[in-house]
Enzyme design. Structure first.
Site, PDB file in Angstrom:
ATOM      1  N   CYS A  50     -17.014  -3.318   6.051  1.00 46.68           N
ATOM      2  CA  CYS A  50     -15.548  -3.476   5.999  1.00 46.68           C
ATOM      3  C   CYS A  50     -15.158  -4.885   6.423  1.00 46.68           C
ATOM      4  CB  CYS A  50     -14.888  -2.444   6.901  1.00 46.68           C
ATOM      5  SG  CYS A  50     -13.144  -2.816   7.227  1.00 46.68           S
ATOM      6  N   CYS A  53     -13.110  -4.992   9.895  1.00 45.38           N
ATOM      7  CA  CYS A  53     -13.654  -4.581  11.189  1.00 45.38           C
ATOM      8  C   CYS A  53     -13.985  -5.810  12.047  1.00 45.38           C
ATOM      9  CB  CYS A  53     -14.918  -3.721  10.991  1.00 45.38           C
ATOM     10  SG  CYS A  53     -14.565  -1.970  10.706  1.00 45.38           S
ATOM     11  N   HIS A 112     -12.047   1.503  12.829  1.00 41.07           N
ATOM     12  CA  HIS A 112     -11.988   1.718  11.379  1.00 41.07           C
ATOM     13  C   HIS A 112     -11.534   3.123  11.006  1.00 41.07           C
ATOM     14  CE1 HIS A 112     -13.232   0.702   7.236  1.00 41.07           C
ATOM     15  NE2 HIS A 112     -13.750   1.925   7.159  1.00 41.07           N
ATOM     16  N   ASN A 152       0.770  -0.495   2.915  1.00 41.13           N
ATOM     17  CA  ASN A 152       0.409   0.398   1.820  1.00 41.13           C
ATOM     18  C   ASN A 152      -0.682   1.307   2.348  1.00 41.13           C
ATOM     19  OD1 ASN A 152       2.105  -0.851  -0.107  1.00 41.13           O
ATOM     20  ND2 ASN A 152       0.562  -2.419  -0.509  1.00 41.13           N
ATOM     21  N   SER A 160      -6.556  -1.176  -0.749  1.00 40.85           N
ATOM     22  CA  SER A 160      -7.936  -1.348  -1.190  1.00 40.85           C
ATOM     23  C   SER A 160      -8.936  -1.241  -0.041  1.00 40.85           C
ATOM     24  CB  SER A 160      -8.110  -2.662  -1.943  1.00 40.85           C
ATOM     25  OG  SER A 160      -7.635  -3.736  -1.173  1.00 40.85           O
ATOM     26  N   HIS A 163      -9.365   0.684   6.359  1.00 39.89           N
ATOM     27  CA  HIS A 163      -9.191   0.205   7.743  1.00 39.89           C
ATOM     28  C   HIS A 163      -7.682   0.126   8.026  1.00 39.89           C
ATOM     29  CE1 HIS A 163     -10.936  -1.965  11.283  1.00 39.89           C
ATOM     30  NE2 HIS A 163      -9.644  -2.193  11.438  1.00 39.89           N
ATOM     31  N   HIS A 165      -4.328  -1.011   8.477  1.00 37.03           N
ATOM     32  CA  HIS A 165      -3.750  -2.367   8.427  1.00 37.03           C
ATOM     33  C   HIS A 165      -2.474  -2.387   7.608  1.00 37.03           C
ATOM     34  CE1 HIS A 165      -5.561  -2.389   4.416  1.00 37.03           C
ATOM     35  NE2 HIS A 165      -4.854  -3.473   4.147  1.00 37.03           N
ATOM     36  N   GLN A 167       0.622  -5.504   6.034  1.00 32.50           N
ATOM     37  CA  GLN A 167       0.719  -6.886   5.559  1.00 32.50           C
ATOM     38  C   GLN A 167       2.066  -7.479   5.939  1.00 32.50           C
ATOM     39  OE1 GLN A 167      -0.709  -7.876   1.613  1.00 32.50           O
ATOM     40  NE2 GLN A 167      -1.348  -5.777   1.251  1.00 32.50           N
TER      41      GLN A 167
HETATM   42  O1  LIG Z   1      -2.684  -7.096  -1.112  1.00 29.64           O
HETATM   43  P1  LIG Z   1      -3.482  -5.890  -1.549  1.00 29.64           P
HETATM   44  O2  LIG Z   1      -3.547  -4.825  -0.495  1.00 29.64           O
HETATM   45  O3  LIG Z   1      -4.828  -6.271  -2.077  1.00 29.64           O
HETATM   46  O4  LIG Z   1      -2.673  -5.286  -2.781  1.00 29.64           O
HETATM   47  C1  LIG Z   1      -1.743  -4.238  -2.738  1.00 29.64           C
HETATM   48  O5  LIG Z   1      -0.504  -4.640  -2.147  1.00 29.64           O
HETATM   49  C2  LIG Z   1       0.215  -5.680  -2.812  1.00 29.64           C
HETATM   50  C3  LIG Z   1       1.551  -5.860  -2.134  1.00 29.64           C
HETATM   51  O6  LIG Z   1       2.354  -4.702  -2.208  1.00 29.64           O
HETATM   52  C4  LIG Z   1       0.397  -5.384  -4.305  1.00 29.64           C
HETATM   53  O7  LIG Z   1       0.880  -6.561  -4.943  1.00 29.64           O
HETATM   54  C5  LIG Z   1      -0.919  -4.964  -4.983  1.00 29.64           C
HETATM   55  O8  LIG Z   1      -0.659  -4.552  -6.297  1.00 29.64           O
HETATM   56  C6  LIG Z   1      -1.541  -3.819  -4.179  1.00 29.64           C
HETATM   57  O9  LIG Z   1      -2.749  -3.428  -4.754  1.00 29.64           O
END
Ligand SMILES: O=P(O)(O)O[C@H]1O[C@H](CO)[C@@H](O)[C@H](O)[C@H]1O
Ligand SMILES: O=P(O)(O)O[C@H]1O[C@H](CO)[C@@H](O)[C@H](O)[C@H]1O
Lengths: 345, 345
Positions: A50, A53, A112, A152, A160, A163, A165, A167
Site C-alpha cells: 500500500c 501505509c 490500513h 471518496n 483506488s 487505506h 484517506h 483528499q
Molecule cells: O484522486 P483519485 O482518488 O485517484 O481519483 C478519484 O477521485 C478524484 C476526485 O474526486 C476523481 O477525479 C477520480 O475520477 C476518482 O477516481
C-alpha cells in the site's frame, strides 16, 4: 404535507437553488440491473504493497514517514498544479483559462485496516485538526481562493486505495457548486443578517422529522432536498464559517458525530458503506464571509441493499436529479440504527 | 492555445454557463481502483424471459404486441404520474410542489440481440419517427411542457434490461438542465437573432479540430467543453427546434450519423460501449421557440479501457466536473476509427 409521501413532487434545495424530483411510489419497482459485489474484505493493519501505509514508497518515489497521527502530502498525480502561467483564451464562442492549485492526500490513520467509524473519537479529532491546519495554511496562500476537502470511500466511489484517506483540492477559482451556495448564503445574509443554514437548522430542530443525531455543538440530518438515497448533512449549531473557527470542544463534538453517522451508515446494510463526503466552507479569497456556515455532506450511492445502488444517469444527467425514497423515510431508517458498529457486536 | 494541451485549465460550456476543469497531464496516473467486467455476452434474438421482447408478459401484467417496428408503452414503474393533484407546499425554508407527467419506454427493435450500431439505418429512421410521434403527441397535451428522450445503455449506466430500448419522461415543469440551456439560447437569440449552437457549429466546421463525422444535414463532434472522456454531440446543421421539424432526408441523415457514432464508440475499446444519451429540444409550453436548436448528447463513462471508467465523485460532486483527456484528444481517437463494427470485420 401528507399528499407528498406517496406522490411525485419536487423539492427546492435552498442552498443551491436547484430542485430534486421525488418519486416515493417508485420503490416498488423490481431491480434486474447491475449489482455490486459486497466485500466483507478483512484488511491487515499494515500492507507492504500500500503506497499510503507508513514507511512505504509511493509511486512518485517518495517514502512515507513512519507516521502515527494523520499525515498529508502533495498528491503524486495532482489534477491541479502550482505555478501554471496565467492564460486566458477566447476565440469566438470558445472560452478557456488556465487554472492552478494544489492537490493533497490526507491519510486518516497509519492503520490500513480502519475506516472513520472504526477509529476512536480522539483519532478523528486529529483528522479534524489536520484539516484545520491545511485550511489555514493553504488558505493563507495568495493564489488559493478555495479549498475542497473530501473523501471518496469505497471502490464504487472511485477510491483506488482502501487505506483510510481523503483528499484536498485547493485552487485559484471558486468551483461552481460552491459559487451557487456562496450566492445564496450572501443574498440571505444581506437581507436578514442571519445564516441561511442556521435558520434552516432552527426549523429542523423544531420539527425533528429529519434529524437523527445531535450533540451540544452539531446536528446530523437528512436534508429536506436530499438527492442521494441516504444523503446526510452535518451542521454546527453556531455559525462557523470554516473549520479554522472550531475550538477544542467543538472539534470533539464534530468527531463524535462523524463517528456515529458513519457507524449508522455501515449498520444500514451491514457493509462498509461507500460515499463521497465533502466539506463546504468559506472561500479563502481574502474577503470576510459572515454569511458562510460551514457544513459537511455525505453522498452515498446505495439504495436498496449492499449491492444495489441508485444510478444517476439518463434522466438525472439530462433533466433533473431524481430520488425514490423520501428524505423522511431515509431519516427514519437512520434514527432507528445502533451507534455500535455491526462488526463489534 | 498550445499551452492548454499539457496544463490544467477550465473551459466554458456556452450552453449551460458552467465550467469544466481539464487536467490533460493526469492521464499518466496509474489505476489500481475498481474495474468493470467487460462482457462479450451473446444475446439471442428472442429471450422468453425478457419483458421487452414481442409477445412477452410485462411485470405490470400487460402483454407486449407482436411488434416488428419500434414500440412504445407507458412505463410500468413510472417515476412520474398523471393526474397528480396540483399542490404547492411552503413552510418557512421548506419548499415543494407536486409534479405530474408520463414515463414511457421505447423499444428500438423487436430483436433482443441488437444495439443501435448493429441496427440498419432504416430501422434507426423508424426509431426517430417514433420519437417524433411521441414528441408531437405528448407535446400537444396541456399538462406537458417538457419531453426528455434518453437512453441508458449498459448495466454500468443503470440499464436493467439489455433489450435495445430508451425512455421518455414527459412532465409539467421544465427540468433544470434544460432551463439552463433555454436561458442561454434565448439570451443569444435576443441579442443576435441567431442560433447559439448554430454559430458554434460554424466555428467548429471552420477549425475541424473536434468534428469526427459529418453528412449533408448533421455533424458529430466532441464539444469544446466536454465533461465525460468521450462525450459527443450530434447537431443538425440547420436550426431545428425539435425532432418534429425533421423531414425525411434529415431523418435519414440523422439515423446515419447515429449508426456511425455508436459504431465508432463500440470500436474504441472493442466492447459494447455504455453511455447515457439524451435529446434536448424546445419545451412544449405553448410558446414559440425560434431560439432553440435541438441536439443529442452522449455521456459515456469509459476512460481508459473497456473496464476502467471515469468516476464523477468527491471533487466533481462538491466542486466542479473534471476530465483527464482533452476534447481534442478524444476527437482524434474518434476520427481515427472505422465505421465498420468490430464484430462484423
Ligand atoms: O484522486 P483519485 O482518488 O485517484 O481519483 C478519484 O477521485 C478524484 C476526485 O474526486 C476523481 O477525479 C477520480 O475520477 C476518482 O477516481
Ligand atoms: O427506469 P430504469 O431503466 O429502471 O432506471 C434507470 O433509469 C432511470 C432514469 O435515468 C434512473 O432514475 C434509474 O436510477 C436507472 O436505474
Amino acid at each position: 404535507d401528507p399528499e407528498f409521501n406517496d406522490n411525485p413532487h419536487r423539492r427546492l434545495n435552498i442552498l443551491t437553488g436547484e430542485w430534486v424530483l421525488v418519486s416515493p411510489h417508485r420503490t416498488k419497482r423490481p431491480w434486474q440491473g447491475k449489482t455490486e459485489k459486497s466485500e466483507v474484505e478483512q484488511r491487515p493493519q499494515y500492507d507492504p504493497s500500500c503506497y499510503l501505509c507508513p514507511g512505504n514508497e509511493r509511486m512518485g518515489g517518495s517514502v512515507n514517514p513512519d507516521y502515527s497521527t494523520p499525515f498529508s502530502f502533495t498528491n503524486d498525480f495532482s489534477a491541479l498544479l502550482q505555478n501554471v502561467e496565467d492564460v486566458k483564451f477566447s476565440d469566438g464562442l470558445l472560452k478557456a483559462e488556465s487554472e492552478s492549485g494544489i492537490c493533497k492526500v490526507v491519510c486518516f490513520s497509519p492503520n490500513h485496516s480502519l475506516t472513520l467509524p472504526l477509529m476512536t473519537v480522539g483519532a478523528i479529532v486529529d483528522v479534524i485538526t489536520l484539516w484545520q491546519k491545511e485550511y489555514r495554511e493553504l488558505g493563507a496562500m495568495k493564489s488559493i481562493n478555495h479549498i475542497q476537502i473530501f473523501e471518496n470511500k469505497g471502490d464504487i466511489m472511485g477510491c483506488s486505495n482502501p487505506h483510510p484517506h481523503g483528499q484536498i483540492w485547493a485552487q485559484r477559482t471558486i468551483p461552481q457548486e460552491v459559487q451557487k451556495k456562496d450566492m445564496r448564503f450572501k443574498a440571505y445574509w444581506d437581507k436578514n443578517h442571519r445564516s441561511l443554514l442556521g435558520d434552516y437548522l432552527v426549523q429542523e430542530l423544531e420539527s425533528r422529522e429529519r434529524i437523527f443525531l445531535e450533540n451540544e455543538h452539531f446536528v446530523a440530518l437528512v436534508p429536506y432536498w436530499a438527492v442521494w438515497p441516504y444523503e446526510t448533512l452535518i451542521v454546527p449549531k453556531r455559525k462557523r464559517a470554516h473549520l479554522g473557527e472550531l475550538n477544542e470542544d467543538e472539534k470533539q463534538a464534530y468527531a463524535e458525530i462523524i463517528k456515529k453517522l458513519t457507524t449508522r451508515y455501515d449498520n444500514i446494510f451491514e457493509t462498509s458503506f461507500p460515499y463521497s463526503a465533502g466539506i463546504h466552507q468559506a472561500p479563502t479569497n481574502g474577503k470576510k464571509h459572515p454569511e458562510w456556515h460551514f457544513h459537511m455532506s455525505f453522498y452515498p450511492p446505495l439504495l436498496r441493499s449492499a449491492t444495489v445502488k441508485k444510478f444517476m444517469v439518463g434522466y438525472e444527467m439530462f433533466a433533473n436529479p431524481q430520488r425514490d425514497i423520501t428524505a423522511e423515510q431515509a431519516a427514519d431508517t437512520l434514527k432507528g440504527l445502533s451507534d455500535v458498529h455491526y462488526t463489534l457486536r
